[in-house]
Design a protein around this motif. Sequence first.
Motif, PDB file in Angstrom:
ATOM      1  N   MET A   1      -0.327  34.089 100.441  1.00 47.75           N
ATOM      2  CA  MET A   1      -1.339  33.318 101.135  1.00 47.75           C
ATOM      3  C   MET A   1      -2.597  34.156 101.290  1.00 47.75           C
ATOM      4  N   SER A   2      -3.723  33.510 101.350  1.00 44.04           N
ATOM      5  CA  SER A   2      -4.951  34.251 101.535  1.00 44.04           C
ATOM      6  C   SER A   2      -5.790  33.616 102.639  1.00 44.04           C
ATOM      7  N   ILE A   3      -6.832  34.334 103.003  1.00 42.08           N
ATOM      8  CA  ILE A   3      -7.727  33.930 104.079  1.00 42.08           C
ATOM      9  C   ILE A   3      -9.044  33.486 103.471  1.00 42.08           C
ATOM     10  N   TYR A   4      -9.554  32.348 103.933  1.00 41.07           N
ATOM     11  CA  TYR A   4     -10.876  31.870 103.551  1.00 41.07           C
ATOM     12  C   TYR A   4     -11.879  32.450 104.543  1.00 41.07           C
ATOM     13  N   VAL A   5     -12.978  32.997 104.031  1.00 43.81           N
ATOM     14  CA  VAL A   5     -14.030  33.543 104.881  1.00 43.81           C
ATOM     15  C   VAL A   5     -15.325  32.855 104.477  1.00 43.81           C
ATOM     16  N   GLY A   6     -15.848  32.017 105.370  1.00 44.72           N
ATOM     17  CA  GLY A   6     -17.055  31.257 105.066  1.00 44.72           C
ATOM     18  C   GLY A   6     -18.254  31.718 105.870  1.00 44.72           C
ATOM     19  N   ASN A   7     -19.416  31.231 105.457  1.00 53.22           N
ATOM     20  CA  ASN A   7     -20.705  31.547 106.071  1.00 53.22           C
ATOM     21  C   ASN A   7     -21.044  33.031 105.937  1.00 53.22           C
ATOM     22  N   LEU A   8     -20.699  33.598 104.799  1.00 52.58           N
ATOM     23  CA  LEU A   8     -20.982  35.008 104.544  1.00 52.58           C
ATOM     24  C   LEU A   8     -22.447  35.202 104.158  1.00 52.58           C
ATOM     25  N   THR A  57      -3.705  37.998 112.754  1.00 45.20           N
ATOM     26  CA  THR A  57      -4.495  38.842 113.651  1.00 45.20           C
ATOM     27  C   THR A  57      -5.966  38.852 113.232  1.00 45.20           C
ATOM     28  N   ALA A  58      -6.219  38.997 111.934  1.00 43.25           N
ATOM     29  CA  ALA A  58      -7.593  39.022 111.429  1.00 43.25           C
ATOM     30  C   ALA A  58      -8.290  37.689 111.657  1.00 43.25           C
ATOM     31  N   ILE A  59      -7.599  36.590 111.398  1.00 44.39           N
ATOM     32  CA  ILE A  59      -8.176  35.264 111.601  1.00 44.39           C
ATOM     33  C   ILE A  59      -8.555  35.067 113.063  1.00 44.39           C
ATOM     34  N   GLU A  60      -7.638  35.395 113.960  1.00 44.35           N
ATOM     35  CA  GLU A  60      -7.908  35.225 115.393  1.00 44.35           C
ATOM     36  C   GLU A  60      -9.084  36.079 115.853  1.00 44.35           C
ATOM     37  N   ALA A  61      -9.190  37.289 115.311  1.00 46.03           N
ATOM     38  CA  ALA A  61     -10.254  38.202 115.734  1.00 46.03           C
ATOM     39  C   ALA A  61     -11.611  37.852 115.128  1.00 46.03           C
ATOM     40  N   LEU A  62     -11.615  37.359 113.895  1.00 38.53           N
ATOM     41  CA  LEU A  62     -12.883  37.220 113.183  1.00 38.53           C
ATOM     42  C   LEU A  62     -13.456  35.807 113.117  1.00 38.53           C
ATOM     43  N   ASP A  63     -12.646  34.779 113.353  1.00 38.59           N
ATOM     44  CA  ASP A  63     -13.177  33.415 113.300  1.00 38.59           C
ATOM     45  C   ASP A  63     -14.211  33.230 114.409  1.00 38.59           C
ATOM     46  N   GLY A  64     -15.424  32.915 114.023  1.00 36.87           N
ATOM     47  CA  GLY A  64     -16.512  32.721 114.980  1.00 36.87           C
ATOM     48  C   GLY A  64     -17.275  33.996 115.326  1.00 36.87           C
ATOM     49  N   ALA A  65     -16.798  35.134 114.843  1.00 38.88           N
ATOM     50  CA  ALA A  65     -17.455  36.411 115.144  1.00 38.88           C
ATOM     51  C   ALA A  65     -18.761  36.520 114.354  1.00 38.88           C
ATOM     52  N   GLU A  66     -19.745  37.175 114.942  1.00 40.26           N
ATOM     53  CA  GLU A  66     -20.995  37.403 114.233  1.00 40.26           C
ATOM     54  C   GLU A  66     -20.877  38.664 113.395  1.00 40.26           C
ATOM     55  N   TRP A  67     -21.297  38.554 112.139  1.00 41.45           N
ATOM     56  CA  TRP A  67     -21.290  39.703 111.234  1.00 41.45           C
ATOM     57  C   TRP A  67     -22.421  39.529 110.233  1.00 41.45           C
ATOM     58  N   MET A  68     -23.230  40.541 110.092  1.00 39.53           N
ATOM     59  CA  MET A  68     -24.384  40.525 109.200  1.00 39.53           C
ATOM     60  C   MET A  68     -25.312  39.337 109.506  1.00 39.53           C
ATOM     61  N   GLY A  69     -25.451  39.042 110.805  1.00 47.50           N
ATOM     62  CA  GLY A  69     -26.358  37.990 111.232  1.00 47.50           C
ATOM     63  C   GLY A  69     -25.841  36.571 111.092  1.00 47.50           C
ATOM     64  N   ARG A  70     -24.562  36.414 110.807  1.00 48.09           N
ATOM     65  CA  ARG A  70     -23.974  35.078 110.637  1.00 48.09           C
ATOM     66  C   ARG A  70     -22.670  34.950 111.417  1.00 48.09           C
ATOM     67  N   VAL A  74     -13.446  31.724 109.587  1.00 41.70           N
ATOM     68  CA  VAL A  74     -12.286  32.406 109.008  1.00 41.70           C
ATOM     69  C   VAL A  74     -11.026  31.600 109.309  1.00 41.70           C
ATOM     70  N   ASN A  75     -10.292  31.220 108.267  1.00 44.04           N
ATOM     71  CA  ASN A  75      -9.027  30.508 108.453  1.00 44.04           C
ATOM     72  C   ASN A  75      -8.143  30.690 107.225  1.00 44.04           C
ATOM     73  N   LYS A  76      -6.923  30.177 107.310  1.00 37.67           N
ATOM     74  CA  LYS A  76      -6.018  30.263 106.160  1.00 37.67           C
ATOM     75  C   LYS A  76      -6.597  29.427 105.035  1.00 37.67           C
ATOM     76  N   ALA A  77      -6.596  29.980 103.844  1.00 36.13           N
ATOM     77  CA  ALA A  77      -7.117  29.259 102.682  1.00 36.13           C
ATOM     78  C   ALA A  77      -6.182  28.114 102.340  1.00 36.13           C
ATOM     79  N   LYS A  78      -6.780  26.996 101.971  1.00 41.06           N
ATOM     80  CA  LYS A  78      -5.998  25.839 101.549  1.00 41.06           C
ATOM     81  C   LYS A  78      -5.810  25.926 100.037  1.00 41.06           C
ATOM     82  N   PRO A  79      -4.699  25.401  99.534  1.00 39.69           N
ATOM     83  CA  PRO A  79      -4.492  25.420  98.080  1.00 39.69           C
ATOM     84  C   PRO A  79      -5.618  24.675  97.370  1.00 39.69           C
ATOM     85  N   ARG A  80      -5.998  25.169  96.204  1.00 37.68           N
ATOM     86  CA  ARG A  80      -7.070  24.555  95.433  1.00 37.68           C
ATOM     87  C   ARG A  80      -6.626  23.195  94.937  1.00 37.68           C
TER      88      ARG A  80
END
Length: 102
Positions: A1-8, A57-70, A74-80
């Motif tokens: 499984m992987s993590i989707y990271v958006g608004n980068l 742990t990473a999803i809970e910590a980083l979803d909604g967090a500000e990084w590089m001005g954004r 962050v959530n579990k990636a959905k299958p393509r």
Amino acid sequence: MSIYVGNLSYEVTQDTLSAVFAEYGSVRRVQLPTDRETGKLRGFGFVEMGTEAEETTAIEALDGAEWMGRDLKVNKAKPREDRGGSFGGGGGNRSGGFRNRY
């Protein structure tokens, strides 16, 4: 499984994204998709971590967090989804589905 990271940020690199996630566990792989025509980043990526617990742990910590001005999304990636190989997902069959019937 992987993590989707958006608004980068479009300035992000695999190394910088990996470093952020490494604070929450072992990072196995980072993918930053690029636009086919321009080669520029698309503003999202995927991170694979060593264990599901590290991912959570990473999803809970980083979803909604500000990084590089954004604010990260962050959530579990959905299958393509299978898009059918053509525009509109219809598989390119223009005969109304009766291609092999007659």
